[in-house]
Design a protein around this motif. Structure first.
Motif, PDB file in Angstrom:
ATOM      1  N   UNK A 201      24.332  13.027  -6.547  1.00 61.84           N
ATOM      2  CA  UNK A 201      23.269  12.217  -7.138  1.00 61.84           C
ATOM      3  C   UNK A 201      23.128  10.906  -6.379  1.00 61.84           C
ATOM      4  N   UNK A 202      21.914  10.356  -6.378  1.00 63.13           N
ATOM      5  CA  UNK A 202      21.698   9.072  -5.727  1.00 63.13           C
ATOM      6  C   UNK A 202      20.291   8.959  -5.177  1.00 63.13           C
ATOM      7  N   UNK A 203      20.079   7.909  -4.356  1.00 64.15           N
ATOM      8  CA  UNK A 203      18.783   7.661  -3.736  1.00 64.15           C
ATOM      9  C   UNK A 203      18.734   8.329  -2.368  1.00 64.15           C
ATOM     10  N   UNK A 204      17.522   8.828  -2.024  1.00 63.87           N
ATOM     11  CA  UNK A 204      17.337   9.525  -0.755  1.00 63.87           C
ATOM     12  C   UNK A 204      16.013   9.075  -0.120  1.00 63.87           C
ATOM     13  N   UNK A 205      15.928   9.160   1.208  1.00 62.90           N
ATOM     14  CA  UNK A 205      14.666   8.811   1.870  1.00 62.90           C
ATOM     15  C   UNK A 205      13.564   9.793   1.490  1.00 62.90           C
ATOM     16  N   UNK A 206      12.383   9.254   1.297  1.00 67.51           N
ATOM     17  CA  UNK A 206      11.218  10.102   1.042  1.00 67.51           C
ATOM     18  C   UNK A 206      10.681  10.572   2.387  1.00 67.51           C
ATOM     19  N   UNK A 207      10.747  11.871   2.619  1.00 66.08           N
ATOM     20  CA  UNK A 207      10.296  12.435   3.887  1.00 66.08           C
ATOM     21  C   UNK A 207       8.803  12.740   3.817  1.00 66.08           C
TER      22      UNK A 207
ATOM     23  N   UNK B  26       0.815  -1.214   0.000  1.00 67.14           N
ATOM     24  CA  UNK B  26       0.000   0.000   0.000  1.00 67.14           C
ATOM     25  C   UNK B  26       0.849   1.264   0.000  1.00 67.14           C
ATOM     26  N   UNK B  27       1.967   1.225   0.735  1.00 63.63           N
ATOM     27  CA  UNK B  27       2.763   2.451   0.870  1.00 63.63           C
ATOM     28  C   UNK B  27       3.880   2.559  -0.156  1.00 63.63           C
ATOM     29  N   UNK B  28       4.412   1.425  -0.603  1.00 59.79           N
ATOM     30  CA  UNK B  28       5.563   1.456  -1.487  1.00 59.79           C
ATOM     31  C   UNK B  28       6.824   1.831  -0.724  1.00 59.79           C
ATOM     32  N   UNK B  29       7.944   1.748  -1.390  1.00 59.93           N
ATOM     33  CA  UNK B  29       9.204   2.082  -0.746  1.00 59.93           C
ATOM     34  C   UNK B  29       9.365   3.600  -0.648  1.00 59.93           C
ATOM     35  N   UNK B  30       9.581   4.123   0.549  1.00 56.97           N
ATOM     36  CA  UNK B  30       9.738   5.583   0.697  1.00 56.97           C
ATOM     37  C   UNK B  30      11.126   6.033   0.266  1.00 56.97           C
ATOM     38  N   UNK B  31      11.382   5.892  -1.024  1.00 57.40           N
ATOM     39  CA  UNK B  31      12.690   6.224  -1.573  1.00 57.40           C
ATOM     40  C   UNK B  31      12.488   7.017  -2.856  1.00 57.40           C
TER      41      UNK B  31
ATOM     42  N   UNK C 113       4.871  17.909  -4.798  1.00 62.57           N
ATOM     43  CA  UNK C 113       5.117  16.966  -3.705  1.00 62.57           C
ATOM     44  C   UNK C 113       5.504  15.613  -4.301  1.00 62.57           C
ATOM     45  N   UNK C 114       6.474  14.975  -3.701  1.00 65.05           N
ATOM     46  CA  UNK C 114       7.015  13.727  -4.241  1.00 65.05           C
ATOM     47  C   UNK C 114       6.275  12.513  -3.725  1.00 65.05           C
ATOM     48  N   UNK C 115       6.372  11.439  -4.511  1.00 64.45           N
ATOM     49  CA  UNK C 115       5.785  10.154  -4.163  1.00 64.45           C
ATOM     50  C   UNK C 115       6.873   9.081  -4.221  1.00 64.45           C
ATOM     51  N   UNK C 116       6.609   7.904  -3.640  1.00 64.38           N
ATOM     52  CA  UNK C 116       7.621   6.835  -3.705  1.00 64.38           C
ATOM     53  C   UNK C 116       8.047   6.548  -5.135  1.00 64.38           C
TER      54      UNK C 116
END
Length: 789
Positions: A457-463, A442-447, A522-525
């Motif tokens: 550059x790279x992957x970051x946590x979705x706040x 339901x939530x997906x990866x918060x990335x 606003x960002x999403x996973x």
């Protein structure tokens, strides 16, 4: 080998009945015992554990040491030698003891007299005096009196000299039973140490001293070991027997106590008594969580919970083979926050209600040089299930405006990490892994991810509530090559749980950076922001012109610039320049040559290996010669150095039309080397004396070969070729072959190299090898040309 159980029965070594199998406190495996200990103080030296296990001083199942037996581990050094300690006044002298007498006064003298079998000493001038059986105090007073009465004007100082030795027996459960000779002042413990001590099968609490068949004393070594009480350690007499009975019932204690070990019981013992034997609890003991691992009457393993805070828990009676386990409090501190990363003093800090980010980091002086103030990451645990979320803040803005929204409120157990401005993000992967483990359908990866022309550059946590501007801040801002007008946002969505849809949106990057809320999506996973590069951006590239140019050096170039253009900027060639010997190198070509060389080496190695396998099916001499030749060429290939030379006719290029396609477009890192006028011709390969010879117009190839001693027997005269000074190769054609007899020199020029290859036909090589020999020579010529500058 068998081990003695607590009930006196025997079982194979290591097969004892303690606690639960697999319990980290109750395992004999040193790795588990050392690695899973709840108390870091119990992580003892592995070598010592292994040694204790080998010497049976540690139980193999629990990993706990048998208490008290380590006193016998080394040579008798616990007690001072009996010859170095004062003799007690109640010591009874006997035959064999030596008496030292110092006379002073009217008739001085010094005597060392030994008590004989009759119990007397033969005192000169006084005769025999019987003193055996008297306490030393009485014997000394008797001798003083006799001297005073019979030797008027003389006094005596009397001491004990060399003491007699006695023989005692040490029997029972000891490491070395037998008869031992000890000093007459020795006690039970002295004799035990001399004999090697009590084995782990023997009792330390009921050491028996027998004299004439009767039990005269019983020694509890725990009194000595735990309280330093040696009042029961009686002095030995000749013929005494020290007997060690089998060990009684044992119990163990582990965890948060000062001396975790296996102890021998003496009478009824409670959990509180055992804790006292172990020295008491450590400050981190979790008393209400204590438990007893027990084997009950039905030979089943059970666990009994014990609250050691309560009197009833401390009064719990122990049974043989019980193990009392005192766990530690949880390795968790709730009133702290952590500060890590690019800071001067990392570590935990006490949490204060109402604490904010600037209370933790008061100024930039608390950080190491060049911190990334724009992106500070906070790991936070939320809810009863302590799920992890990520937050970030602009520390620079928080320090400038402590009352602003960037000065985030800190909560207990927050972990605050500061990064360096170099774009590295150490520790970020661990947080991302935690967030991925919490992800659901339901939530997906918060990335989220950012790439392209950004510093980090790279992957970051979705706040929670994270926008594009936050992702740009996490990515370290745009670099100088970024196209700042817009960027590309790729978004992945699952439609009705059936398929995944990819959407690509152009975002107004300029508006986002200005703070336009409408553009700051606003960002999403799984969102992926790509910051593109400006058109025709390229790093500053340079080429080098060396040798005979008017202004040699390094020149920056623009996109599409040609060799003639840079030569013109360098002022052209000098009068001494030899354009026919120009050497042009390019890094891209060098890398290509190296890759081709590596492939050629692999093929050659395969060919040589195949020849070795087929050696028996070929002519032995020819096969051996072929293998030797192939191995030699392999060695030459491995030592060859590609230089990336581009062969060119610079004379023709200089006279060509500047607008023609013959001009060479330059790349960053190119090098042009212009030699001075050359006056030599080089001969390489299968000649008697390879050398560089003075160029003489009119000499033919044959003439130069003769001046080098002529071709060797291995030379292939039909394949002689010439490498021009500019790197171009003249192949062995019929025209070239005719040069042997031409008198005009066959077109040879200064700087040329004549190569005489080896004739490989007699050894029937693999066809590739003929080409390899040519490649080796060409690489050698190119390397020599470059190295001459």
């Amino acid at each position: 080998m068998e081990a003695q159980n607590s009930d006196g029965s025997s079982s194979p070594a290591g097969e004892t009945d303690w606690g639960y199998p697999g319990d980290p406190w109750l395992t004999g495996d040193p790795d588990l015992y050392m690695g899973q200990s709840e108390d870091p103080r119990q992580t003892t030296d592995r070598a010592r554990i292994e040694r204790d296990l080998q010497m049976n001083r540690r139980d193999r199942e629990t990993g706990l040491a048998f208490f008290g037996y380590e006193i016998f581990a080394n040579a008798p050094s616990t007690f001072a030698p009996v010859t170095d300690i004062p003799v007690p006044t109640d010591y009874v002298v006997a035959p064999g003891d030596s008496i030292s007498i110092q006379l002073y006064g009217k008739e001085p003298g010094r005597y060392n007299l030994t008590i004989n079998r009759d119990g007397a000493i033969n005192f000169p001038q006084l005769g025999p005096i019987v003193i055996a059986g008297l306490p030393f105090d009485e014997a000394r007073e008797l001798l003083r009196t006799r001297v005073a009465e019979q030797m008027i004007g003389t006094e005596a100082s009397i001491t004990l000299g060399q003491l007699r030795s006695i023989r005692v027996f040490v029997l029972g459960e000891v490491n070395q039973a037998g008869s031992f000779t000890v000093s007459s002042l020795s006690t039970v413990t002295n004799a035990l140490l001399v004999s090697g001590g009590v084995s782990t099968r023997g009792s330390l609490r009921s050491v028996q001293l027998k004299r004439g068949g009767n039990l005269v004393a019983t020694l509890d070594l725990y009194d000595l070991l735990l309280r330093g009480d040696n009042s029961a350690d009686v002095r030995l007499q000749p013929g005494d027997v020290i007997f060690i009975p089998p060990v009684g019932q044992r119990v163990g204690i582990s965890g948060q106590v000062l001396r975790p070990a296996i102890y021998e019981l003496k009478g009824e013992t409670t959990a509180g008594d055992l804790a006292m034997l172990a020295g008491g609890y450590t400050p981190s003991a979790y008393l209400e969580g204590a438990r007893i691992a027990r084997v009950d009457a039905y030979r089943e393993r059970i666990q009994v919970d014990v609250d050691l805070r309560q009197t009833s828990g401390q009064g719990t009676r122990l049974m043989a083979r019980d193990v009392l386990i005192v766990p530690s409090v949880l390795n968790r501190v709730d009133n702290v926050v952590g500060l890590t990363g690019h800071v001067l003093r990392p570590g935990p800090r006490q949490y204060q209600p109402g604490m904010r980010l600037t209370d933790l980091i008061g100024s930039a002086e608390d950080l190491k040089p060049m911190p990334d103030l724009a992106y500070v990451l906070i790991r936070r645990e939320t809810g009863a299930d302590r799920r992890v979320i990520s937050l970030s803040a602009d520390l620079g803005a928080a320090l400038r405006e402590p009352g602003g929204q960037e000065n985030l409120k800190i909560e207990p157990r927050d972990q605050v990490r500061v990064f360096a401005i170099d774009g590295q993000r150490p520790g970020l992967d661990l947080l991302l892994d935690e967030l991925r483990q919490q992800a659901t359908a339901e939530t997906g990866e918060p990335v989220v991810r950012i790439s392209g022309r950004v510093r980090a550059a790279g992957e970051y946590p979705l706040e929670p509530g994270m926008h594009l501007s936050d992702l740009l801040r996490a990515g370290g801002a745009l670099d100088e090559a970024a196209y700042a007008a817009d960027a590309e946002l790729t978004r992945y969505e699952v439609i009705n749980g059936e398929y995944r849809q990819v959407g690509i949106t152009n975002v107004n990057l300029s508006a986002v950076r200005r703070g336009d809320a409408n553009a700051d999506l606003e960002l999403k996973p799984y969102d992926f922001l790509n910051v593109r590069e400006v058109t025709d951006w390229r790093e500053q590239e340079t080429v080098s012109l060396l040798g005979e140019v008017k202004f040699p050096g390094e020149y920056p170039i623009r996109k599409g610039e040609t060799l003639l253009s840079v030569l013109e900027r360098a002022g052209g060639l000098t009068r001494e320049a030899y354009s026919g010997g120009a050497v042009f190198t390019r890094e891209r070509l060098r890398l290509q040559e190296q890759a081709q060389l590596d492939q050629l080496i692999e093929r050659m190695e395969s060919d040589v290996a195949t020849l070795q396998l087929q050696k028996s099916a070929l002519d032995p001499e020819q096969a051996s010669n072929a293998i030797l030749a192939g191995t030699a060429m392999l060695q030459q290939l491995r030592s060859a150095e590609p230089v990336g030379r581009l062969a060119m006719d610079l004379d023709r290029l200089l006279t060509a039309d500047p607008s023609s396609e013959e001009d060479l477009v330059l790349e960053g890192g190119d090098n042009l080397l212009i030699p001075s006028i050359m006056q030599s011709v080089t001969v390489l390969g299968e000649v008697q004396s390879p050398a560089s010879l003075l160029f003489e117009r009119g000499l033919s190839i044959k003439d130069y070969l003769e001046r080098s001693g002529g071709p060797t027997l291995r030379a292939d005269k039909s394949r002689v070729y010439v490498v021009r000074a500019n790197g171009q190769v003249m192949p062995p054609t019929s025209r070239l072959t005719s040069w042997f007899s031409r008198q005009d020199g066959g077109g040879l020029r200064p700087g040329d190299t004549i190569v005489v290859p080896a004739n490989l036909d007699p050894i029937r090589p693999i066809p590739l090898w003929t080409s390899v020999s040519t490649i080796i020579y060409n690489l050698a010529v190119g390397a020599a040309a470059v190295n001459s500058f």
